[in-house]
Motif scaffolding. Sequence first.
Motif, PDB file in Angstrom:
ATOM      1  N   MET A   1      59.753  10.939 -34.048  1.00  0.00           N
ATOM      2  CA  MET A   1      58.282  10.926 -33.929  1.00  0.00           C
ATOM      3  C   MET A   1      57.884  10.588 -32.505  1.00  0.00           C
ATOM      4  SD  MET A   1      55.494   8.531 -35.936  1.00  0.00           S
ATOM      5  CE  MET A   1      55.683   9.408 -37.468  1.00  0.00           C
ATOM      6  N   ASP A   2      56.886  11.294 -31.972  1.00  0.00           N
ATOM      7  CA  ASP A   2      56.387  11.025 -30.647  1.00  0.00           C
ATOM      8  C   ASP A   2      55.762   9.633 -30.613  1.00  0.00           C
ATOM      9  OD1 ASP A   2      53.672  11.250 -28.837  1.00  0.00           O
ATOM     10  OD2 ASP A   2      55.434  12.173 -27.920  1.00  0.00           O
ATOM     11  N   ASP A   3      56.193   8.780 -29.666  1.00  0.00           N
ATOM     12  CA  ASP A   3      55.722   7.399 -29.607  1.00  0.00           C
ATOM     13  C   ASP A   3      54.222   7.323 -29.411  1.00  0.00           C
ATOM     14  OD1 ASP A   3      58.230   6.432 -30.020  1.00  0.00           O
ATOM     15  OD2 ASP A   3      58.674   6.048 -27.911  1.00  0.00           O
ATOM     16  N   LEU A   4      53.680   8.171 -28.536  1.00  0.00           N
ATOM     17  CA  LEU A   4      52.248   8.123 -28.287  1.00  0.00           C
ATOM     18  C   LEU A   4      51.472   8.504 -29.543  1.00  0.00           C
ATOM     19  CD1 LEU A   4      49.793   7.789 -26.533  1.00  0.00           C
ATOM     20  CD2 LEU A   4      50.184  10.068 -25.595  1.00  0.00           C
ATOM     21  N   GLY A   5      51.902   9.539 -30.246  1.00  0.00           N
ATOM     22  CA  GLY A   5      51.228   9.924 -31.481  1.00  0.00           C
ATOM     23  C   GLY A   5      51.216   8.797 -32.484  1.00  0.00           C
ATOM     24  N   ALA A   6      52.355   8.109 -32.607  1.00  0.00           N
ATOM     25  CA  ALA A   6      52.434   6.990 -33.546  1.00  0.00           C
ATOM     26  C   ALA A   6      51.496   5.858 -33.130  1.00  0.00           C
ATOM     27  CB  ALA A   6      53.874   6.486 -33.620  1.00  0.00           C
ATOM     28  N   GLN A   7      51.406   5.596 -31.828  1.00  0.00           N
ATOM     29  CA  GLN A   7      50.506   4.553 -31.345  1.00  0.00           C
ATOM     30  C   GLN A   7      49.043   4.921 -31.604  1.00  0.00           C
ATOM     31  OE1 GLN A   7      51.495   2.915 -27.318  1.00  0.00           O
ATOM     32  NE2 GLN A   7      53.229   4.314 -27.461  1.00  0.00           N
ATOM     33  N   LEU A   8      48.713   6.189 -31.396  1.00  0.00           N
ATOM     34  CA  LEU A   8      47.351   6.631 -31.666  1.00  0.00           C
ATOM     35  C   LEU A   8      47.006   6.429 -33.144  1.00  0.00           C
ATOM     36  CD1 LEU A   8      47.181   9.908 -29.547  1.00  0.00           C
ATOM     37  CD2 LEU A   8      45.998   7.752 -29.068  1.00  0.00           C
ATOM     38  N   ARG A   9      47.940   6.782 -34.027  1.00  0.00           N
ATOM     39  CA  ARG A   9      47.690   6.638 -35.459  1.00  0.00           C
ATOM     40  C   ARG A   9      47.503   5.171 -35.835  1.00  0.00           C
ATOM     41  NH1 ARG A   9      50.385   5.803 -40.335  1.00  0.00           N
ATOM     42  NH2 ARG A   9      49.533   7.050 -42.075  1.00  0.00           N
ATOM     43  N   GLN A  10      48.386   4.318 -35.298  1.00  0.00           N
ATOM     44  CA  GLN A  10      48.291   2.892 -35.634  1.00  0.00           C
ATOM     45  C   GLN A  10      46.968   2.310 -35.145  1.00  0.00           C
ATOM     46  OE1 GLN A  10      51.638   0.568 -34.373  1.00  0.00           O
ATOM     47  NE2 GLN A  10      50.674  -1.385 -34.922  1.00  0.00           N
ATOM     48  N   ALA A  11      46.582   2.670 -33.907  1.00  0.00           N
ATOM     49  CA  ALA A  11      45.319   2.154 -33.373  1.00  0.00           C
ATOM     50  C   ALA A  11      44.134   2.661 -34.184  1.00  0.00           C
ATOM     51  CB  ALA A  11      45.173   2.573 -31.909  1.00  0.00           C
ATOM     52  N   ARG A  12      44.186   3.912 -34.613  1.00  0.00           N
ATOM     53  CA  ARG A  12      43.094   4.471 -35.410  1.00  0.00           C
ATOM     54  C   ARG A  12      42.971   3.765 -36.756  1.00  0.00           C
ATOM     55  NH1 ARG A  12      42.914   7.858 -39.451  1.00  0.00           N
ATOM     56  NH2 ARG A  12      45.070   8.590 -39.244  1.00  0.00           N
ATOM     57  N   LEU A  13      44.112   3.554 -37.409  1.00  0.00           N
ATOM     58  CA  LEU A  13      44.089   2.900 -38.713  1.00  0.00           C
ATOM     59  C   LEU A  13      43.594   1.467 -38.600  1.00  0.00           C
ATOM     60  CD1 LEU A  13      47.422   4.245 -40.239  1.00  0.00           C
ATOM     61  CD2 LEU A  13      45.077   4.951 -40.817  1.00  0.00           C
ATOM     62  N   GLU A  14      44.039   0.769 -37.554  1.00  0.00           N
ATOM     63  CA  GLU A  14      43.598  -0.616 -37.372  1.00  0.00           C
ATOM     64  C   GLU A  14      42.093  -0.696 -37.142  1.00  0.00           C
ATOM     65  OE1 GLU A  14      45.896  -2.208 -34.205  1.00  0.00           O
ATOM     66  OE2 GLU A  14      47.748  -2.373 -35.392  1.00  0.00           O
ATOM     67  N   ALA A  15      41.538   0.331 -36.480  1.00  0.00           N
ATOM     68  CA  ALA A  15      40.099   0.346 -36.198  1.00  0.00           C
ATOM     69  C   ALA A  15      39.286   0.887 -37.372  1.00  0.00           C
ATOM     70  CB  ALA A  15      39.822   1.190 -34.954  1.00  0.00           C
ATOM     71  N   GLY A  16      39.970   1.422 -38.411  1.00  0.00           N
ATOM     72  CA  GLY A  16      39.273   1.963 -39.564  1.00  0.00           C
ATOM     73  C   GLY A  16      38.522   3.252 -39.268  1.00  0.00           C
ATOM     74  N   VAL A  17      39.058   4.058 -38.350  1.00  0.00           N
ATOM     75  CA  VAL A  17      38.402   5.311 -37.954  1.00  0.00           C
ATOM     76  C   VAL A  17      39.128   6.476 -38.616  1.00  0.00           C
ATOM     77  CG1 VAL A  17      37.856   6.824 -35.996  1.00  0.00           C
ATOM     78  CG2 VAL A  17      37.647   4.330 -35.768  1.00  0.00           C
ATOM     79  N   THR A  18      38.384   7.449 -39.120  1.00  0.00           N
ATOM     80  CA  THR A  18      38.989   8.586 -39.808  1.00  0.00           C
ATOM     81  C   THR A  18      39.378   9.685 -38.826  1.00  0.00           C
ATOM     82  OG1 THR A  18      36.902   9.762 -40.146  1.00  0.00           O
ATOM     83  CG2 THR A  18      37.541   8.126 -41.819  1.00  0.00           C
ATOM     84  N   LEU A  19      40.311  10.523 -39.266  1.00  0.00           N
ATOM     85  CA  LEU A  19      40.683  11.690 -38.464  1.00  0.00           C
ATOM     86  C   LEU A  19      39.488  12.615 -38.257  1.00  0.00           C
ATOM     87  CD1 LEU A  19      44.230  12.743 -39.717  1.00  0.00           C
ATOM     88  CD2 LEU A  19      43.581  12.100 -37.386  1.00  0.00           C
ATOM     89  N   ALA A  20      38.646  12.737 -39.272  1.00  0.00           N
ATOM     90  CA  ALA A  20      37.474  13.609 -39.152  1.00  0.00           C
ATOM     91  C   ALA A  20      36.558  13.145 -38.028  1.00  0.00           C
ATOM     92  CB  ALA A  20      36.717  13.651 -40.472  1.00  0.00           C
ATOM     93  N   SER A  21      36.448  11.821 -37.875  1.00  0.00           N
ATOM     94  CA  SER A  21      35.604  11.277 -36.812  1.00  0.00           C
ATOM     95  C   SER A  21      36.179  11.609 -35.439  1.00  0.00           C
ATOM     96  CB  SER A  21      35.466   9.766 -36.983  1.00  0.00           C
ATOM     97  OG  SER A  21      34.740   9.210 -35.910  1.00  0.00           O
TER      98      SER A  21
ATOM     99  N   GLY B   1      53.714  13.419 -34.207  1.00  0.00           N
ATOM    100  CA  GLY B   1      54.644  13.813 -33.154  1.00  0.00           C
ATOM    101  C   GLY B   1      55.008  15.284 -33.167  1.00  0.00           C
ATOM    102  N   ARG B   2      54.338  16.077 -33.993  1.00  0.00           N
ATOM    103  CA  ARG B   2      54.637  17.520 -34.060  1.00  0.00           C
ATOM    104  C   ARG B   2      53.816  18.328 -33.060  1.00  0.00           C
ATOM    105  NH1 ARG B   2      54.734  15.963 -39.601  1.00  0.00           N
ATOM    106  NH2 ARG B   2      52.520  16.519 -39.831  1.00  0.00           N
ATOM    107  N   ARG B   3      52.782  17.715 -32.481  1.00  0.00           N
ATOM    108  CA  ARG B   3      51.968  18.348 -31.449  1.00  0.00           C
ATOM    109  C   ARG B   3      51.784  17.351 -30.308  1.00  0.00           C
ATOM    110  NH1 ARG B   3      53.060  22.079 -34.105  1.00  0.00           N
ATOM    111  NH2 ARG B   3      51.740  23.725 -34.980  1.00  0.00           N
TER     112      ARG B   3
END
Length: 359
Positions: free
Chosen positions: A1-21, A39-41
């Motif tokens: 998995m791409d490290d940056l992608g994983a960090q983005l996901r973790q930060a988004r989840l912690e902030a309670g922000v949706t992918l749609a947003s 990490g696929r894109r």
Amino acid sequence: MDDLGAQLRQARLEAGVTLASIAARTCYSASHLSNVEAGRRTATPDIVLAYARALGEADVRRRDLLAAATIGPIAANELIRNGFTAALAGHRDGVDRWRDRVDQYGRDYMEIGADSLQIRLANDLVVMQQQLDSPIMWATAARALTTYGKTTKDPTEAIGWYDTARVAADRSDDLAVRVWVRGRAAIALAYEGAALPVAQRYADEALGLSDRPSLGQVQALMARAHIAAGRGDTAAAIVADEDAQRVFERTASPDGEISDAAVPAWRMATFRSMLYARLGLIQRGEQAQINADRLRPASLTRFATHIELHRALMMAKAGDGPSGLTHARLAWAALPTNRRSQTLGLVLREVERAAGQRR
């Protein structure tokens, strides 16, 4: 998995922000962003900026990601400190002041080294991305991002920034800026002989957006000429060059204007000098070089080196590879290290290739 992608996901989840947003702030779908997080894109700069804005003004993780992912080798600590200083002070520069600062970056780009300019501009971009709340600010950011791309170390990195600038320009709904960003990116890559398919796409987009004469249109047409030259199509290169010259005669910047956003006569002559050197059109090249040297402000020493490299390329194209190579390397060595640029380095390598082909 791409490290940056994983960090983005973790930060988004912690902030309670949706992918749609997040998707609403980019030109990408929620499914594409899901692939980025997995990490696929690739997490491109415009995506990282969208996450940065969505995750709030006081999130350390957000700011750290922005510094690490989009600024690259510049010291993240300095960016974090400056960004938080502005946020905690509640400081917001007005639109006019931001435009003045970006105008100054355009002037500075012509005269100072890329490394020094990059550090200053990166600091402002960190603050500016918090204030993209109007079409004018998006237009201003698009111009700043385009200049930032010109300070990077290789064409691939530059393309990422040019793509981000295109997204910002489109958010502005300012047609002139949308055309200029694409035209500037197109000529930057085509002049360097780098990523010609991407340069072609930028040029085609610029010319497809508007047929109104403008500096963006001039640069897009000159990019087409260089692209044709790079592909060995002399006839198409000359047609595009003549088209560019006709538009230039209607839109030329004043001779004394020094800015990356300007195209005065000396700069047009520099574009054409490189084109004719590539095509091996000696008489046209020599005249363009005379015009560039005669009209160029004395302070622009980096651009004087461009002309010397063009002369070297013409020597090599004419069959005197050793002399061309020597001339190019002496011109490169004479320019202070802090004045050199990615573009000059790529032109030097083109001279080296041409000289090697003639040996």
